[in-house]
Design an enzyme around this catalytic site. Structure first.
Site, mmCIF file in Angstrom:
data_model
loop_
_atom_site.group_PDB
_atom_site.id
_atom_site.type_symbol
_atom_site.label_atom_id
_atom_site.label_comp_id
_atom_site.label_asym_id
_atom_site.label_seq_id
_atom_site.Cartn_x
_atom_site.Cartn_y
_atom_site.Cartn_z
ATOM 1 N N ARG A 33 -10.092 0.852 7.794
ATOM 2 C CA ARG A 33 -9.694 -0.621 8.172
ATOM 3 C C ARG A 33 -10.769 -1.291 9.052
ATOM 4 O O ARG A 33 -10.348 -2.239 9.683
ATOM 5 C CB ARG A 33 -8.497 -0.490 8.907
ATOM 6 C CG ARG A 33 -7.414 -1.155 8.711
ATOM 7 C CD ARG A 33 -6.432 -0.517 9.739
ATOM 8 N NE ARG A 33 -4.898 -1.212 9.507
ATOM 9 C CZ ARG A 33 -3.850 -0.804 9.002
ATOM 10 N NH1 ARG A 33 -3.834 0.321 8.234
ATOM 11 N NH2 ARG A 33 -2.737 -1.563 9.109
ATOM 12 N N ARG A 81 11.033 -0.614 11.408
ATOM 13 C CA ARG A 81 9.543 -0.501 12.327
ATOM 14 C C ARG A 81 9.505 -1.367 13.341
ATOM 15 O O ARG A 81 10.078 -2.563 13.158
ATOM 16 C CB ARG A 81 8.199 -0.454 11.460
ATOM 17 C CG ARG A 81 8.105 0.853 10.782
ATOM 18 C CD ARG A 81 6.871 0.678 9.576
ATOM 19 N NE ARG A 81 5.718 -0.063 10.030
ATOM 20 C CZ ARG A 81 4.555 -0.136 9.382
ATOM 21 N NH1 ARG A 81 4.424 0.220 8.191
ATOM 22 N NH2 ARG A 81 3.605 -1.025 9.789
ATOM 23 N N ARG A 94 -0.966 -8.795 13.367
ATOM 24 C CA ARG A 94 -1.637 -7.828 12.106
ATOM 25 C C ARG A 94 -2.193 -8.369 11.112
ATOM 26 O O ARG A 94 -3.371 -7.861 10.635
ATOM 27 C CB ARG A 94 -0.424 -6.900 11.454
ATOM 28 C CG ARG A 94 0.196 -5.988 12.543
ATOM 29 C CD ARG A 94 1.718 -5.631 12.135
ATOM 30 N NE ARG A 94 1.809 -4.686 11.015
ATOM 31 C CZ ARG A 94 3.022 -4.669 10.629
ATOM 32 N NH1 ARG A 94 4.053 -5.204 11.143
ATOM 33 N NH2 ARG A 94 3.114 -4.155 9.148
ATOM 34 N N ARG A 114 11.749 -5.463 5.068
ATOM 35 C CA ARG A 114 11.592 -3.891 4.905
ATOM 36 C C ARG A 114 12.396 -3.130 5.473
ATOM 37 O O ARG A 114 12.801 -3.321 6.725
ATOM 38 C CB ARG A 114 10.227 -3.404 5.191
ATOM 39 C CG ARG A 114 9.480 -2.217 5.162
ATOM 40 C CD ARG A 114 8.425 -1.383 5.126
ATOM 41 N NE ARG A 114 7.872 -2.316 6.370
ATOM 42 C CZ ARG A 114 6.568 -2.122 6.520
ATOM 43 N NH1 ARG A 114 5.660 -1.644 5.438
ATOM 44 N NH2 ARG A 114 5.625 -2.705 7.480
ATOM 45 N N LYS A 117 0.849 -1.269 0.094
ATOM 46 C CA LYS A 117 -0.053 0.145 -0.049
ATOM 47 C C LYS A 117 0.750 1.343 0.051
ATOM 48 O O LYS A 117 0.539 2.069 -0.678
ATOM 49 C CB LYS A 117 -0.857 -0.031 1.144
ATOM 50 C CG LYS A 117 -1.907 -1.107 1.409
ATOM 51 C CD LYS A 117 -2.754 -1.063 2.310
ATOM 52 C CE LYS A 117 -2.023 -1.225 3.817
ATOM 53 N NZ LYS A 117 -1.472 -2.396 4.262
HETATM 54 P P1 AP5 Z 1 4.814 -1.709 1.872
HETATM 55 O O1 AP5 Z 1 4.559 -0.739 0.706
HETATM 56 O O2 AP5 Z 1 5.506 -0.967 2.924
HETATM 57 O O3 AP5 Z 1 3.680 -2.326 2.392
HETATM 58 P P2 AP5 Z 1 2.184 -1.891 3.070
HETATM 59 O O4 AP5 Z 1 1.241 -2.486 2.586
HETATM 60 O O5 AP5 Z 1 2.266 -0.272 3.296
HETATM 61 O O6 AP5 Z 1 2.462 -2.343 4.561
HETATM 62 P P3 AP5 Z 1 2.309 -1.743 6.019
HETATM 63 O O7 AP5 Z 1 2.881 -2.747 7.156
HETATM 64 O O8 AP5 Z 1 2.777 -0.420 6.147
HETATM 65 O O9 AP5 Z 1 0.771 -2.037 6.394
HETATM 66 P P4 AP5 Z 1 0.077 -1.936 7.682
HETATM 67 O O10 AP5 Z 1 -1.298 -1.981 7.001
HETATM 68 O O11 AP5 Z 1 0.449 -3.172 8.575
HETATM 69 O O12 AP5 Z 1 0.775 -0.711 8.354
HETATM 70 P P5 AP5 Z 1 0.216 0.695 8.660
HETATM 71 O O13 AP5 Z 1 1.276 1.679 8.758
HETATM 72 O O14 AP5 Z 1 -1.094 0.937 7.690
HETATM 73 O O15 AP5 Z 1 5.762 -2.938 1.298
HETATM 74 C C1 AP5 Z 1 6.198 -3.968 2.359
HETATM 75 C C2 AP5 Z 1 7.718 -4.216 1.869
HETATM 76 O O16 AP5 Z 1 7.633 -5.102 0.737
HETATM 77 C C3 AP5 Z 1 8.518 -2.959 1.435
HETATM 78 O O17 AP5 Z 1 9.835 -3.427 1.975
HETATM 79 C C4 AP5 Z 1 8.422 -2.993 -0.058
HETATM 80 O O18 AP5 Z 1 9.756 -2.631 -0.417
HETATM 81 C C5 AP5 Z 1 8.160 -4.491 -0.307
HETATM 82 N N1 AP5 Z 1 7.288 -4.456 -1.672
HETATM 83 C C6 AP5 Z 1 6.100 -3.823 -1.920
HETATM 84 N N2 AP5 Z 1 5.540 -4.292 -2.912
HETATM 85 C C7 AP5 Z 1 6.417 -5.304 -3.448
HETATM 86 C C8 AP5 Z 1 6.054 -6.247 -4.520
HETATM 87 N N3 AP5 Z 1 5.118 -6.207 -5.406
HETATM 88 N N4 AP5 Z 1 7.039 -7.388 -4.481
HETATM 89 C C9 AP5 Z 1 7.920 -7.361 -3.702
HETATM 90 N N5 AP5 Z 1 8.155 -6.561 -2.553
HETATM 91 C C10 AP5 Z 1 7.499 -5.477 -2.363
HETATM 92 O O19 AP5 Z 1 -0.239 0.716 10.177
HETATM 93 C C11 AP5 Z 1 0.524 0.305 11.248
HETATM 94 C C12 AP5 Z 1 -0.319 0.075 12.551
HETATM 95 O O20 AP5 Z 1 -1.070 1.511 12.670
HETATM 96 C C13 AP5 Z 1 -1.451 -1.036 12.564
HETATM 97 O O21 AP5 Z 1 -1.113 -2.239 12.700
HETATM 98 C C14 AP5 Z 1 -2.293 -0.354 13.420
HETATM 99 O O22 AP5 Z 1 -1.767 -0.651 14.852
HETATM 100 C C15 AP5 Z 1 -2.335 1.152 13.114
HETATM 101 N N6 AP5 Z 1 -3.288 1.671 12.258
HETATM 102 C C16 AP5 Z 1 -3.073 2.197 11.115
HETATM 103 N N7 AP5 Z 1 -4.069 2.578 10.506
HETATM 104 C C17 AP5 Z 1 -5.067 2.519 11.235
HETATM 105 C C18 AP5 Z 1 -6.654 2.215 10.962
HETATM 106 N N8 AP5 Z 1 -7.023 2.782 9.828
HETATM 107 N N9 AP5 Z 1 -7.294 1.669 12.226
HETATM 108 C C19 AP5 Z 1 -6.860 1.200 13.252
HETATM 109 N N10 AP5 Z 1 -5.397 1.204 13.243
HETATM 110 C C20 AP5 Z 1 -4.561 1.503 12.395
HETATM 111 MG MG MG Z 2 2.444 1.160 4.813
#
Ligand code: AP5
Ligand code: MG
Length: 220
Positions: A92, A165, A176, A131, A17
């Site tokens: 979410r 992270r 997660r 990552r 994402k």
């Molecule tokens: P990356 O693009 O970083 O993946 P991502 O989908 O952004 O993963 P996140 O870990 O950020 O998602 P998340 O939903 O767990 O975390 P968030 O920050 O939203 O890619 C990952 C890796 O893979 C990278 O190294 C990249 O280079 C590689 N990659 C990407 N695409 C690839 C491909 N096609 N092929 C190969 N490699 C690839 O949330 C964190 C925390 O915040 C949550 O756990 C929760 O506690 C809280 N939170 C955030 N939003 C909310 C909400 N709306 N409601 C409640 N809690 C929330």
């Molecule tokens: Mg992310």
């Protein structure tokens, strides 16, 4: 190519994402709105919200709908959102999806589409544990799939410090993923019913996923 659309990216942790939201931002001028980034900043600043959410995030659980909805309601009113936006990590849960619908209909600017980046669970641990991020500009990398051109040097800003992270470990990833399946995945059906859902294959490489998303974006 300036594009003014409002879209949601849906998918499990590590599906891409954040990587794809940045690509869309660079290609179109739409802005990335990442609730995860907003929360991580709140934690780093030790703001009242940051103090409340720190332990929940480190455990890989979801922050309460109330906190998230209030944060996004404020953010979405800012003038830069008139450029269009990519919601990364929000909504979410069904209550968050409903709240987003209300926020946008109040503004008279409905959502153009919701794009699910579909990636099976067995890909996720490798994506997350490999990552790392530039500590200076936040550019994202992966030790196998997206290495900096020059090892140890950020392609974007030349910095040499990188960070991981706190929630990027195998145990927390499993929590997660469970939260994703239990609470978040139902929004896929929510957007399907609303006629807004598009699905892209997130197991392709990063450039291929970006191309699939840009194709979808043209149709919205
Ligand atoms: P990356 O693009 O970083 O993946 P991502 O989908 O952004 O993963 P996140 O870990 O950020 O998602 P998340 O939903 O767990 O975390 P968030 O920050 O939203 O890619 C990952 C890796 O893979 C990278 O190294 C990249 O280079 C590689 N990659 C990407 N695409 C690839 C491909 N096609 N092929 C190969 N490699 C690839 O949330 C964190 C925390 O915040 C949550 O756990 C929760 O506690 C809280 N939170 C955030 N939003 C909310 C909400 N709306 N409601 C409640 N809690 C929330
Ligand atoms: Mg992310």
């Amino acid at each position: 190519m300036a594009v003014v659309k409002r879209i949601v990216l849906i998918g499990p942790p590590g599906c891409g994402k954040g990587t794809q939201a940045k690509r869309i931002e660079d290609a179109t001028g739409m802005i990335q709105l990442s609730t995860g980034d907003m929360l991580r900043k709140a934690v780093a600043d030790a703001s009242p919200v940051g103090l409340k959410v720190k332990a929940v995030m480190e455990a890989g659980q979801l922050v309460s709908d109330e906190i998230i909805i209030e944060m996004v309601t404020d953010r979405i009113k800012a003038p830069d959102c008139a450029k269009g936006f990519i919601l990364d990590g929000f909504p979410r849960s069904i209550p968050q999806a409903e709240a987003l619908g209300s926020m946008l209909s109040e503004n008279g600017q409905p959502l153009n589409g919701a794009i699910e980046i579909r990636v099976p669970d067995e890909f996720i641990v490798e994506r997350i544990t490999g990552r790392f991020t530039c500590a200076k500009c936040g550019a994202g990398y992966h030790e196998k799939f997206q290495k900096p051109v020059k090892e140890g040097v950020c392609d974007k800003c030349g910095a040499t410090d990188f960070s991981h992270r706190k929630d990027d470990n195998e145990e927390t990833v499993r929590t997660r993923l469970s939260a994703y399946h239990d609470v978040t995945q139902p929004i896929v059906g929510f957007y399907e019913k609303a006629g807004l859902l598009k699905v892209v294959d997130g197991t392709q490489n990063i450039d291929q996923v970006a191309a699939s998303i840009m194709k979808v974006l043209e149709t919205l």
